[in-house]
Design a protein around this motif. Structure first.
Motif, PDB file in Angstrom:
ATOM      1  N   ILE A   3       0.844  -1.190   0.000  1.00 12.74           N
ATOM      2  CA  ILE A   3       0.000   0.000   0.000  1.00 12.74           C
ATOM      3  C   ILE A   3       0.880   1.240   0.000  1.00 12.74           C
ATOM      4  CG2 ILE A   3      -1.708   1.329   1.297  1.00 12.74           C
ATOM      5  CD1 ILE A   3      -2.650  -1.345   2.478  1.00 12.74           C
ATOM      6  N   LEU A   4       0.618   2.159  -0.923  1.00 10.71           N
ATOM      7  CA  LEU A   4       1.272   3.457  -0.922  1.00 10.71           C
ATOM      8  C   LEU A   4       0.333   4.445  -0.266  1.00 10.71           C
ATOM      9  CD1 LEU A   4       2.703   3.793  -4.538  1.00 10.71           C
ATOM     10  CD2 LEU A   4       3.973   3.395  -2.441  1.00 10.71           C
ATOM     11  N   LYS A   5       0.770   5.095   0.775  1.00  9.30           N
ATOM     12  CA  LYS A   5      -0.043   6.111   1.427  1.00  9.30           C
ATOM     13  C   LYS A   5       0.502   7.474   1.028  1.00  9.30           C
ATOM     14  CE  LYS A   5      -1.729   7.706   5.843  1.00  9.30           C
ATOM     15  NZ  LYS A   5      -1.718   7.522   7.290  1.00  9.30           N
ATOM     16  N   VAL A   6      -0.359   8.316   0.507  1.00  6.59           N
ATOM     17  CA  VAL A   6       0.064   9.641   0.062  1.00  6.59           C
ATOM     18  C   VAL A   6      -0.714  10.711   0.805  1.00  6.59           C
ATOM     19  CG1 VAL A   6       0.803   8.889  -2.219  1.00  6.59           C
ATOM     20  CG2 VAL A   6      -1.542   9.590  -1.869  1.00  6.59           C
ATOM     21  N   LYS A   7      -0.055  11.811   1.040  1.00  5.45           N
ATOM     22  CA  LYS A   7      -0.701  12.926   1.715  1.00  5.45           C
ATOM     23  C   LYS A   7      -1.146  14.001   0.724  1.00  5.45           C
ATOM     24  CE  LYS A   7       1.449  12.247   6.153  1.00  5.45           C
ATOM     25  NZ  LYS A   7       2.172  12.819   7.260  1.00  5.45           N
ATOM     26  N   LYS A   8      -0.537  14.012  -0.453  1.00  5.32           N
ATOM     27  CA  LYS A   8      -0.918  14.979  -1.478  1.00  5.32           C
ATOM     28  C   LYS A   8      -1.785  14.282  -2.505  1.00  5.32           C
ATOM     29  CE  LYS A   8       2.807  18.290  -1.354  1.00  5.32           C
ATOM     30  NZ  LYS A   8       3.664  19.102  -2.176  1.00  5.32           N
ATOM     31  N   ARG A   9      -2.710  15.009  -3.079  1.00  8.92           N
ATOM     32  CA  ARG A   9      -3.584  14.421  -4.093  1.00  8.92           C
ATOM     33  C   ARG A   9      -2.845  14.117  -5.398  1.00  8.92           C
ATOM     34  NH1 ARG A   9      -8.764  13.884  -4.140  1.00  8.92           N
ATOM     35  NH2 ARG A   9      -9.939  14.478  -2.325  1.00  8.92           N
ATOM     36  N   ASP A  10      -1.907  14.961  -5.785  1.00  8.13           N
ATOM     37  CA  ASP A  10      -1.206  14.784  -7.056  1.00  8.13           C
ATOM     38  C   ASP A  10       0.146  14.139  -6.821  1.00  8.13           C
ATOM     39  OD1 ASP A  10      -0.335  14.823  -9.641  1.00  8.13           O
ATOM     40  OD2 ASP A  10      -0.106  16.986  -9.760  1.00  8.13           O
ATOM     41  N   LEU A  11       0.188  12.813  -6.797  1.00  6.34           N
ATOM     42  CA  LEU A  11       1.428  12.076  -6.574  1.00  6.34           C
ATOM     43  C   LEU A  11       2.344  12.125  -7.799  1.00  6.34           C
ATOM     44  CD1 LEU A  11       2.974  10.212  -4.624  1.00  6.34           C
ATOM     45  CD2 LEU A  11       1.838   8.295  -5.727  1.00  6.34           C
ATOM     46  N   SER A  12       1.804  12.448  -8.973  1.00  4.53           N
ATOM     47  CA  SER A  12       2.591  12.390 -10.200  1.00  4.53           C
ATOM     48  C   SER A  12       3.810  13.304 -10.165  1.00  4.53           C
ATOM     49  CB  SER A  12       1.726  12.723 -11.413  1.00  4.53           C
ATOM     50  OG  SER A  12       1.235  14.040 -11.322  1.00  4.53           O
ATOM     51  N   VAL A  13       3.760  14.382  -9.397  1.00  2.00           N
ATOM     52  CA  VAL A  13       4.922  15.249  -9.311  1.00  2.00           C
ATOM     53  C   VAL A  13       5.921  14.734  -8.280  1.00  2.00           C
ATOM     54  CG1 VAL A  13       3.667  17.292 -10.061  1.00  2.00           C
ATOM     55  CG2 VAL A  13       3.834  16.802  -7.638  1.00  2.00           C
ATOM     56  N   LEU A  14       5.512  13.778  -7.453  1.00  2.00           N
ATOM     57  CA  LEU A  14       6.383  13.274  -6.399  1.00  2.00           C
ATOM     58  C   LEU A  14       7.109  11.989  -6.779  1.00  2.00           C
ATOM     59  CD1 LEU A  14       4.033  13.822  -3.344  1.00  2.00           C
ATOM     60  CD2 LEU A  14       5.910  15.272  -4.107  1.00  2.00           C
ATOM     61  N   CYS A  15       6.384  11.028  -7.347  1.00  2.00           N
ATOM     62  CA  CYS A  15       7.044   9.777  -7.715  1.00  2.00           C
ATOM     63  C   CYS A  15       6.221   9.022  -8.751  1.00  2.00           C
ATOM     64  CB  CYS A  15       7.306   8.910  -6.492  1.00  2.00           C
ATOM     65  SG  CYS A  15       5.890   8.000  -5.892  1.00  2.00           S
ATOM     66  N   GLN A  16       6.888   8.072  -9.375  1.00  4.50           N
ATOM     67  CA  GLN A  16       6.259   7.159 -10.312  1.00  4.50           C
ATOM     68  C   GLN A  16       6.616   5.763  -9.818  1.00  4.50           C
ATOM     69  OE1 GLN A  16       8.289   8.309 -13.853  1.00  4.50           O
ATOM     70  NE2 GLN A  16       6.942  10.029 -14.250  1.00  4.50           N
ATOM     71  N   TYR A  17       5.780   4.786 -10.138  1.00  9.43           N
ATOM     72  CA  TYR A  17       6.067   3.439  -9.655  1.00  9.43           C
ATOM     73  C   TYR A  17       5.655   2.396 -10.680  1.00  9.43           C
ATOM     74  CZ  TYR A  17       1.175   3.803  -8.165  1.00  9.43           C
ATOM     75  OH  TYR A  17      -0.167   4.008  -8.122  1.00  9.43           O
ATOM     76  N   GLN A  18       6.244   1.215 -10.528  1.00  9.74           N
ATOM     77  CA  GLN A  18       6.049   0.134 -11.479  1.00  9.74           C
ATOM     78  C   GLN A  18       6.028  -1.176 -10.690  1.00  9.74           C
ATOM     79  OE1 GLN A  18       9.230   0.083 -14.333  1.00  9.74           O
ATOM     80  NE2 GLN A  18       8.025  -0.983 -15.856  1.00  9.74           N
ATOM     81  N   ALA A  19       5.102  -2.068 -11.010  1.00  5.65           N
ATOM     82  CA  ALA A  19       4.974  -3.348 -10.315  1.00  5.65           C
ATOM     83  C   ALA A  19       5.516  -4.482 -11.178  1.00  5.65           C
ATOM     84  CB  ALA A  19       3.520  -3.617  -9.972  1.00  5.65           C
ATOM     85  N   HIS A  20       6.047  -5.504 -10.511  1.00  4.26           N
ATOM     86  CA  HIS A  20       6.521  -6.712 -11.186  1.00  4.26           C
ATOM     87  C   HIS A  20       5.647  -7.875 -10.748  1.00  4.26           C
ATOM     88  CE1 HIS A  20       9.070 -10.272 -11.925  1.00  4.26           C
ATOM     89  NE2 HIS A  20       9.483  -9.560 -12.953  1.00  4.26           N
ATOM     90  N   LEU A  21       5.137  -8.632 -11.704  1.00  2.99           N
ATOM     91  CA  LEU A  21       4.301  -9.786 -11.390  1.00  2.99           C
ATOM     92  C   LEU A  21       5.176 -10.990 -11.054  1.00  2.99           C
ATOM     93  CD1 LEU A  21       1.604  -9.595 -14.200  1.00  2.99           C
ATOM     94  CD2 LEU A  21       1.446  -8.766 -11.845  1.00  2.99           C
ATOM     95  N   LYS A  22       4.783 -11.739 -10.033  1.00  2.00           N
ATOM     96  CA  LYS A  22       5.505 -12.955  -9.665  1.00  2.00           C
ATOM     97  C   LYS A  22       5.511 -13.901 -10.865  1.00  2.00           C
ATOM     98  CE  LYS A  22       5.766 -16.408  -6.072  1.00  2.00           C
ATOM     99  NZ  LYS A  22       5.193 -16.876  -4.804  1.00  2.00           N
ATOM    100  N   ASN A  23       6.693 -14.398 -11.215  1.00  2.00           N
ATOM    101  CA  ASN A  23       6.889 -15.268 -12.384  1.00  2.00           C
ATOM    102  C   ASN A  23       6.458 -14.591 -13.683  1.00  2.00           C
ATOM    103  OD1 ASN A  23       7.794 -17.418 -10.727  1.00  2.00           O
ATOM    104  ND2 ASN A  23       5.675 -17.975 -10.311  1.00  2.00           N
ATOM    105  N   GLY A  24       6.584 -13.267 -13.734  1.00  2.00           N
ATOM    106  CA  GLY A  24       6.145 -12.539 -14.923  1.00  2.00           C
ATOM    107  C   GLY A  24       7.054 -11.384 -15.260  1.00  2.00           C
TER     108      GLY A  24
END
Length: 55
Positions: A3-24
């Motif tokens: 879970i990413l908890k953010v305090k600002k509504r616009d996270l796009s100026v703060l960080c970007q993220y990418q997920a990796h699928l297990k065995n994928g």
């Protein structure tokens, strides 16, 4: 579960993220956080085993 908890509504100026699928592959880069299809990382029913966070 990751879970990413953010305090600002616009996270796009703060960080970007990418997920990796297990065995994928890495999923597309997410640049915002909301309840739309492009506002979260992952695929329903698929296990995530890693996250990349970019500032």
């Amino acid at each position: 579960m990751i879970i990413l908890k953010v305090k600002k509504r616009d996270l796009s100026v703060l960080c970007q993220y990418q997920a990796h699928l297990k065995n994928g592959d890495w999923l597309h880069l997410i640049q915002k956080v909301d309840d739309t299809a492009l506002g979260y990382a992952g695929i329903y029913g698929k296990e995530i085993d890693a996250l990349k966070l970019k500032k």
